[in-house]
Design an enzyme around this catalytic site. Sequence first.
Site, PDB file in Angstrom:
ATOM      1  NE  ARG A   1      -2.265  -1.143   3.584  1.00 38.85           N
ATOM      2  CZ  ARG A   1      -1.691  -0.387   4.493  1.00 38.85           C
ATOM      3  NH1 ARG A   1      -1.754   0.930   4.423  1.00 38.85           N
ATOM      4  NH2 ARG A   1      -1.056  -0.914   5.510  1.00 38.85           N
TER       5      ARG A   1
ATOM      6  CE1 TYR B   1       1.566  -6.740  -3.778  1.00 41.67           C
ATOM      7  CE2 TYR B   1       0.509  -5.593  -1.959  1.00 41.67           C
ATOM      8  CZ  TYR B   1       1.241  -6.662  -2.440  1.00 41.67           C
ATOM      9  OH  TYR B   1       1.624  -7.662  -1.591  1.00 41.67           O
TER      10      TYR B   1
ATOM     11  CE  LYS C   1      -6.782  -3.680   5.112  1.00 37.27           C
ATOM     12  NZ  LYS C   1      -5.548  -3.960   5.733  1.00 37.27           N
TER      13      LYS C   1
ATOM     14  CG  HIS D   1      -6.607  -2.878  10.230  1.00 41.12           C
ATOM     15  ND1 HIS D   1      -5.298  -2.447  10.260  1.00 41.12           N
ATOM     16  CD2 HIS D   1      -6.612  -3.923   9.369  1.00 41.12           C
ATOM     17  CE1 HIS D   1      -4.563  -3.192   9.450  1.00 41.12           C
ATOM     18  NE2 HIS D   1      -5.337  -4.098   8.907  1.00 41.12           N
TER      19      HIS D   1
ATOM     20  CB  SER E   1      -0.373  -3.548   7.916  1.00 42.69           C
ATOM     21  OG  SER E   1      -1.563  -2.844   7.632  1.00 42.69           O
TER      22      SER E   1
ATOM     23  CB  CYS F   1       1.245  -6.248  13.877  1.00 42.61           C
ATOM     24  SG  CYS F   1       2.406  -4.956  13.418  1.00 42.61           S
TER      25      CYS F   1
ATOM     26  CG  ASP G   1      -7.071  -7.079   7.094  1.00 40.45           C
ATOM     27  OD1 ASP G   1      -6.072  -6.921   7.827  1.00 40.45           O
ATOM     28  OD2 ASP G   1      -7.316  -6.331   6.128  1.00 40.45           O
TER      29      ASP G   1
ATOM     30  NE  ARG H   1       0.170  -8.556   2.434  1.00 39.52           N
ATOM     31  CZ  ARG H   1      -0.346  -8.160   3.598  1.00 39.52           C
ATOM     32  NH1 ARG H   1      -1.436  -8.726   4.087  1.00 39.52           N
ATOM     33  NH2 ARG H   1       0.244  -7.202   4.298  1.00 39.52           N
TER      34      ARG H   1
HETATM   35  P1  GTP Z   1      -1.946  -7.731   7.457  1.00 40.55           P
HETATM   36  O1  GTP Z   1      -2.517  -8.760   6.528  1.00 40.55           O
HETATM   37  O2  GTP Z   1      -0.916  -6.865   6.829  1.00 40.55           O
HETATM   38  O3  GTP Z   1      -3.003  -6.903   8.104  1.00 40.55           O
HETATM   39  O4  GTP Z   1      -1.098  -8.547   8.582  1.00 40.55           O
HETATM   40  P2  GTP Z   1      -1.542  -9.363   9.881  1.00 40.55           P
HETATM   41  O5  GTP Z   1      -1.785  -8.424  11.003  1.00 40.55           O
HETATM   42  O6  GTP Z   1      -2.634 -10.304   9.539  1.00 40.55           O
HETATM   43  O7  GTP Z   1      -0.211 -10.173  10.247  1.00 40.55           O
HETATM   44  P3  GTP Z   1       0.142 -11.730  10.055  1.00 40.55           P
HETATM   45  O8  GTP Z   1      -0.656 -12.620  10.977  1.00 40.55           O
HETATM   46  O9  GTP Z   1       0.103 -12.061   8.627  1.00 40.55           O
HETATM   47  O10 GTP Z   1       1.639 -11.748  10.573  1.00 40.55           O
HETATM   48  C1  GTP Z   1       2.638 -10.912  10.025  1.00 40.55           C
HETATM   49  C2  GTP Z   1       4.015 -11.471  10.335  1.00 40.55           C
HETATM   50  O11 GTP Z   1       4.186 -11.570  11.744  1.00 40.55           O
HETATM   51  C3  GTP Z   1       4.234 -12.870   9.775  1.00 40.55           C
HETATM   52  O12 GTP Z   1       5.548 -12.947   9.273  1.00 40.55           O
HETATM   53  C4  GTP Z   1       4.065 -13.764  10.963  1.00 40.55           C
HETATM   54  O13 GTP Z   1       4.793 -14.955  10.855  1.00 40.55           O
HETATM   55  C5  GTP Z   1       4.544 -12.893  12.125  1.00 40.55           C
HETATM   56  N1  GTP Z   1       3.840 -13.229  13.392  1.00 40.55           N
HETATM   57  C6  GTP Z   1       2.503 -13.387  13.558  1.00 40.55           C
HETATM   58  N2  GTP Z   1       2.200 -13.739  14.827  1.00 40.55           N
HETATM   59  C7  GTP Z   1       3.379 -13.799  15.500  1.00 40.55           C
HETATM   60  C8  GTP Z   1       3.733 -14.112  16.860  1.00 40.55           C
HETATM   61  O14 GTP Z   1       2.895 -14.416  17.715  1.00 40.55           O
HETATM   62  N3  GTP Z   1       5.063 -14.027  17.166  1.00 40.55           N
HETATM   63  C9  GTP Z   1       6.015 -13.698  16.240  1.00 40.55           C
HETATM   64  N4  GTP Z   1       7.284 -13.653  16.626  1.00 40.55           N
HETATM   65  N5  GTP Z   1       5.718 -13.410  14.949  1.00 40.55           N
HETATM   66  C10 GTP Z   1       4.422 -13.460  14.587  1.00 40.55           C
HETATM   67  C1  SPV Z   2      -2.688  -4.411   5.250  1.00 42.83           C
HETATM   68  O1  SPV Z   2      -1.713  -3.793   4.804  1.00 42.83           O
HETATM   69  O2  SPV Z   2      -3.188  -4.145   6.364  1.00 42.83           O
HETATM   70  C2  SPV Z   2      -3.271  -5.515   4.476  1.00 42.83           C
HETATM   71  C3  SPV Z   2      -2.801  -5.723   3.097  1.00 42.83           C
HETATM   72  O3  SPV Z   2      -4.154  -6.205   4.965  1.00 42.83           O
HETATM   73  S1  SPV Z   2      -3.525  -4.630   1.960  1.00 42.83           S
HETATM   74  O4  SPV Z   2      -4.764  -5.239   1.460  1.00 42.83           O
HETATM   75  O5  SPV Z   2      -2.581  -4.434   0.870  1.00 42.83           O
HETATM   76  O6  SPV Z   2      -3.861  -3.392   2.604  1.00 42.83           O
HETATM   77 MN    MN Z   3      -4.565  -5.703   7.215  1.00 49.17          MN
END
Ligand code: GTP
Ligand code: SPV
Ligand code: MN
Length: 610
Positions: free
Chosen positions: A89, A224, A233, A253, A275, A277, A304, A396
Site C-alpha cells: 500500500r 497491488y 481497505k 482493522h 498491518s 503484526c 483483517d 501475499r
Molecule cells: P496484514 O494482513 O498486513 O493486516 O497482517 P496481519 O496483522 O494479519 O499479520 P500476520 O498474521 O500475517 O503476521 C505478520 C508477520 O508476523 C508474519 O511474518 C508472521 O509470521 C509474524 N507473526 C505473527 N504472529 C506472531 C507471533 O505471535 N510471534 C512472532 N514472533 N511473529 C508473529
Molecule cells: C494491510 O496492509 O493491512 C493488508 C494488506 O491487509 S492490503 O490489502 O494491501 O492493505
Molecule cells: Mn490488514
Amino acid sequence: MTNADKSTVPAGANHRGSAPSNVNPHVKKWVDEATKLCQPDNVYWCDGSPEEKKDLLARGVGEGVFIPLNQQKLPGCYLHRSNGNDVARSEQLTFICTPSEDQAGPTNNWMDVRQAYSKLKGLFSGAMKGRTLYVIPFVMGPLGSPLAKVGVEITDSVYVAVNMGIMTRMGEVAWKELARKGGDPDQPPEFTKCLHSVGDCNPERRYICHFPQDNTIISFGSGYGGNALLGKKCLALRIASYLGQQQEWMAEHMLLMGAQAPDGKKTYVAAAFPSACGKTNFAMLIPPEKYVKAGWRITTVGDDIVWMWVDKDGHLRAINPENGYFGVVPGTNYETNPNAMVCMARDSIYTNVALLPDGDVWWEGKTKEPPKQCIDWTGQEWTPDCGRKAAHPNSRFTAPVANNPVLDPAANDPDGVVVSAIIFGGRRSRTIPLVFQAFNWMHGVYLGASLGSETTAAATGQVGVVRRDPMAMLPFIGYNISDYLVHWFRMRKKMRDCPRIFHVNWFRKDDQGRFMWPGFGENMRVLKWIIDRSQGRAYAKETPIGWMPRYGDIDLDGLHMTKEQFEALQGLKIDDIKAEIAGQEELFLKLAGDLPKEMIFQRELLISRL
Ligand code: GTP
Ligand code: SPV
Ligand code: MN
C-alpha cells in the site's frame, strides 16, 4: 510469458461477460460513463460463476499476469509478480477528498473534491485503450446482514477481477443484494462506485482517492492489494468508517475469532493489530496440544476487518465484511500457521513469492532449509548465497475463507456474533509488556488511541520505526481522527454491556534480539487469561498502566519459562513508560486543539498513577 502462450485464451464462446438484462439503470449509466471516459476495447461484466473464474484465469495466463503453479501440489493456484515499484500500500499517495481539509483531518492526505475529480478525469481519459474493462459487482458482509454493502468495481486488471472474486461475495449475488436493499426504482440504489485502472503503473501518477460523501473510490496507477482491491481497505475501512460514524456503527482493522472452552461456552474476541503484526496468525491459532486435549477450539470469523454495531439488547455485534484472506506469506509455515497453509493449498493466488523448479512456491520462513535454487519474486534466478530475498517481504496469498479448516460456523451469519473482548496490539521490541487489561472502556479507548507499533513492509516506506497507529487504523480512517476518537468514546453510551479491552505485544525482544515470547499457538495462553478476565474469573494486579497477570495467573505450564523470564517479559520500567508517554505527544500535538477531552483526562490519570 511469451506471446505463444496467448493461444491459451479461449475465444468468447458464450454470453458470459455481457451486462445482465435486468441491470439497474443507475449502475448501467455509471458504467457507460466510465466506459466513455476510459475507452476500453471490450467491456466484461462479471457474474461470479466458476466457469467465469476459469475464463478470467486463462485470460490472465494469456496476458502473462498469472503463472500456473504445479496443479498436483497446488490445485487451482497461480503466481502473480507485481511491478517492482508496486509491492505494498502507498499511504503517501492515498487521499481523502472532501470539500474542506478539516473533514479529512490532520492524519490523512487531503485533496479538494473538485480538484481530485478533475485530476482523475485527466488520468482516466483513454486509459483503457487496448484493454478490457471488467465490471465487478460485489457484496461486503454476509448476504442479508443489516450492515452488508454493495460495491461495483470497474477495473482494467484481470488480477483485480480474480482477486475480488476471492475476497468478496462477487457476481450475481450483488445485483440481488442491491435489489433487496433498493426500494424506489427512481432513486439511485446505495452502492459504492469503485473505479480503478493500473494505468502505466507509475508511482508519479498514482492516486488512491476516496470521496466519502459521494460513496466513491477512484484508484489509478497501482495494481497491488489494498490500493487496487477496492472492497478491502478503501471501502470496508475508509468509506465504511465514515458511514459508521454517521450511522453509529464501527468499521475497524480487526480480526474476529471464536474461542470455545471445554464446557462448550463460546467467547468471541476482536483484535486490532497494525498491518503485518499478527492478525491472520492469531485468527487461525491452533492451541497447544494440552488445550486441544482439554477441549479448547479456536475458530476464525475474520482476519483483517470487522464491522460492529450495537444490537437491540445493547451488545456489540460484529461481522467480517470479507470473503477471503489476503495474507502475509513470509514467516508462514506448518508450524507457525498450519491453517493458513491449508487455506492457500488450493484455489489461491500467490503474489510476489519465489517459484521452485517443480512449479511449487517458496518464501523466507516456509522451510528451515532454503531451496538450492529458485526464481525470485522479480523473475530472476536465485540461490541462497545471492544476498537477495527470494520472496518480497510483503508477498501475499489470496485464498477463499471457505478453505479455512477452522472457519467459524457463524462466519456467514447476517446477525454476526457478540464481541466480549477487544484487544489492541503492536509490534514493539522494547518497553511494552506481553499483556495487560484496561481499567474500563474509556481507558481502553485511550490505550487503543495511543497504540504504537514498528512499521512493516505492508506499506511502502521505512521499516522498523515506532509510529503511533491509533486502533491500528491510522492509514484507514476515512475522516477526521478527532471525530473518530470521539466516536469510540461515545459508542460506550449505546452499549448496555461493553467488551473488556486489553493490550498485547507478541514481539518484545531481549538484549540479544531474540523474541521473549514464543508467540503463534502459544498465544492461546494469553487469550485464555483474557477470556477468563472478561468473565471475571482470573486474577491480576493493578499497575499504573492497567491490570497485569502475575506469574502464576497465566498458564505457562510446558513452556519452560522461569519466573524471572516472565517478569522480564511483563516488566514495566517507569522511565520507559515516561518516554512512551512523551512519544505519544507527536500524535496529540497533531490533533492539537481538537484532541478529545477524554484523551486529555486519561493521559493525566496515567501520569498521576506513575
Ligand atoms: P496484514 O494482513 O498486513 O493486516 O497482517 P496481519 O496483522 O494479519 O499479520 P500476520 O498474521 O500475517 O503476521 C505478520 C508477520 O508476523 C508474519 O511474518 C508472521 O509470521 C509474524 N507473526 C505473527 N504472529 C506472531 C507471533 O505471535 N510471534 C512472532 N514472533 N511473529 C508473529
Ligand atoms: C494491510 O496492509 O493491512 C493488508 C494488506 O491487509 S492490503 O490489502 O494491501 O492493505
Ligand atoms: Mn490488514
